[in-house]
Design an enzyme around this catalytic site. Structure first.
Site, PDB file in Angstrom:
ATOM      1  CD  GLU A 187      -7.258   0.723  -7.553  1.00 52.76           C
ATOM      2  OE1 GLU A 187      -6.578   0.797  -6.513  1.00 52.76           O
ATOM      3  OE2 GLU A 187      -6.757   0.618  -8.685  1.00 52.76           O
ATOM      4  CB  CYS A 233      -8.333   4.298  -0.531  1.00 51.18           C
ATOM      5  SG  CYS A 233      -8.077   5.375  -1.933  1.00 51.18           S
TER       6      CYS A 233
END
Ligand code: NAP
Length: 522
Positions: free
Chosen positions: A255, A294
């Protein structure tokens, strides 16, 4: 204070000096974090050989119950965690809640999934593949827990949620985990694991924690292990190219960076509810967790005739944001996590301003509501406008990890989708419109470039969970720049830790397996 690591079933101090834990509001040193001398092979072996078998002796329902108990311990200590988050991450109360309550909520969701799978250790996919004309030979697909360890390397921005969203899925799958929080904010992860260990909930080896640098952990990975990484794309590239990661070839999930977009529909003129909903969401992106999510909105695409209206509405919102010490009443924008991140954000911002005009902010704030302007890591809420997004590059490719977003015009629906795709693969995009055709068209066009698409119309104005908030029921992860990873997604999340096996045989054998399994697709 020097943080210890929990390996081999005991707390161990690193033998080096380590790195400082800082208070980003005033630059004070809070303690040190160091993992020098910790044996990475022993740490992973403990998870693989002790924790994994103990977890796999339990059923899904029993493992789910462990997660429920962890959630209870964390809930009981919530106030202490919020204080650590304020001191070590510069979190406001809202910021800390997203991280801590997000962790507790995710554990509870996976606890429920465990309960619903029941007292079995096997999952079988629905359906039967007929492989002979007379039906006497066929196939089904079963999912069994893999026998390796899970190594979790986490980013600094979610020391609570980032830890537990990975651990919850690994433990429910029957895989022992070794978690390595980012050094800068490891205090909160450390305290949570300490509380859970003291509560005596988990079997030996189910969860270990390494506080400090983690390069050597990669040397200890073996073929059936799992490496789940969250962090920058630069580190991700180094991890992918690590000699032992290449040689041992554990399963990897990444990720990484993401330059997420939101799109305003042509129907959403000023004064409409969807216009306000977009402004509200973009406003959050400029204050919540100081933009260090994020999934944060980085790019806002609006119909060209609405550019000035959106710019002005956002500028007015920014004028209301109080930046400073998160302990001060009314402060909604705290500091970035440390000076390194502040420098990185200011550097990135300078690249963006080669392609965009600064409307608000653009550097260190002039005035603070508490906190130290020189020693703290503050960045002002920054609104940029880029008139020609088709000619821009940094705006689409550079993730400035702070309270910074850029508003840009688009002409037609196809342009909006194409511009969003210029992010090169992102975690999430959102569309704000009441126009069903526009929403469905854009969603279909941008889906190949995104892991999640949020569509907000008036009807979900109050109910929607937000652009940046990751829901454990939905997949989290994105293609391309975002790392090509996939986490969570309810039962789907277990796929990373389980082996799918086609079993071929007679209907009797396949039915017997089905009777031993929960039905599901991961
Ligand atoms: P980072 O610098 O890449 O660090 C991430 C983790 O990797 C830290 O635990 C770090 O440890 C560790 N690490 C660094 N070098 C390593 C190596 N050679 N071997 C093993 N481990 C190593 O990222 P960050 O600054 O913490 O996080 C910010 C980034 O994370 C942003 O780009 C953001 O987009 C991304 N992020 C993505 C998601 C997502 O879900 N996609 C979520 C949150 C954040 P140390 O801290 O000890 O150096």
């Amino acid at each position: 204070m020097k943080l210890e690591s929990y390996v081999g079933g005991r707390w161990v101090k690193g033998r080096g000096v380590g790195r400082d834990l800082m208070n980003p509001t005033n630059g004070d040193v809070l303690g040190q974090v160091d993992a020098t001398g910790i044996d990475p092979h022993a740490a992973l072996a403990h998870a693989r050989d002790v924790g994994g078998p103990a977890l796999r002796a339990l059923t899904f329902a029993q493992r789910g119950d462990l997660l429920r108990q962890i959630a209870e311990v964390l809930s009981a200590n919530r106030a202490e965690y919020a204080e650590i988050a304020r001191l070590n991450s510069g979190n406001t109360g809202v910021d800390a809640a997203i991280d801590i309550d997000g962790a507790i909520g995710t554990l509870k969701v996976y606890a429920r999934i465990g309960k619903s799978l029941g007292d079995v250790r096997l999952i079988m996919e629905p359906g039967h593949e007929a492989l002979s004309r007379d039906g006497g030979f066929g196939a089904g697909h079963i999912l069994t827990s893999r026998t390796g360890a899970a190594l979790h390397i986490n980013a600094f921005n979610f020391p609570a949620w980032g830890l537990w969203e990975k651990v919850a899925v690994a433990l429910l799958s029957g895989v022992g985990a070794v978690a390595k929080p980012a050094s800068a904010t490891a205090w909160l992860s450390h305290q949570m694991v300490r509380d859970v260990v003291e509560a005596g909930i988990l079997p030996q080896g189910a969860l270990s924690l390494v506080c400090g640098a983690g390069e050597e952990l990669l040397d200890a990975l073996q073929p059936f292990d799992h490496l789940a990484f969250t962090g920058s794309s630069g580190t991700a590239a180094r991890l992918r190219a690590h000699p032992n990661v290449l040689a041992a070839a554990p399963r990897i999930n990444i990720e990484a960076d993401s330059v997420n977009a939101t799109i305003l529909g042509p129907d959403a003129r000023p004064g409409t509810a969807v216009f306000d909903l977009l402004v509200q969401e973009a406003d959050k992106a400029l204050s919540v967790k100081a933009g260090q999510l994020c999934t944060n909105i980085r790019r806002v695409f609006v119909p060209a005739p609405l550019l000035d209206a959106v710019r002005d509405a956002l500028a007015a919102r920014i004028d209301q944001i109080a930046v400073g010490d998160p302990a001060e009443e009314g402060v909604s924008l705290g500091p970035l996590v440390n000076a390194r991140q502040q420098h990185a954000a200011l550097h990135g911002l300078s690249r963006l301003t080669e392609e965009a005009r600064v409307i608000r902010g653009g550097g260190v704030p002039d005035r603070l509501a508490g906190g130290d302007r020189e020693r703290g890591a503050f960045v002002a809420a920054t609104l940029l406008v880029c008139e020609h997004p088709d000619q821009a590059r940094f705006i689409h490719e550079m993730e400035v990890f702070g309270p910074v977003l850029t508003v840009m015009p688009y002409e037609a629906q196809a342009d909006a989708a194409a511009l969003a795709a210029r992010g090169g693969g992102s975690l999430v995009a959102s569309v704000f419109t009441n126009d069903v055709e526009f929403a469905a068209g854009v969603a279909g066009d941008i889906a190949p470039y995104h892991g999640r698409v949020l569509i907000v119309d008036e009807s979900v104005g109050k109910a929607h969970t937000g652009h940046a908030i990751v829901m454990p029921q939905c997949v989290h992860g994105g293609p391309g720049r975002a790392g090509n990873g996939q986490e969570l997604g309810g039962l789907r999340g277990l796929g990373f830790y389980m082996q799918r096996t086609a079993v071929q045989g007679s209907p009797v054998i396949l039915e017997r397996l089905r009777s031993m399994a929960a039905e599901g697709t991961v």
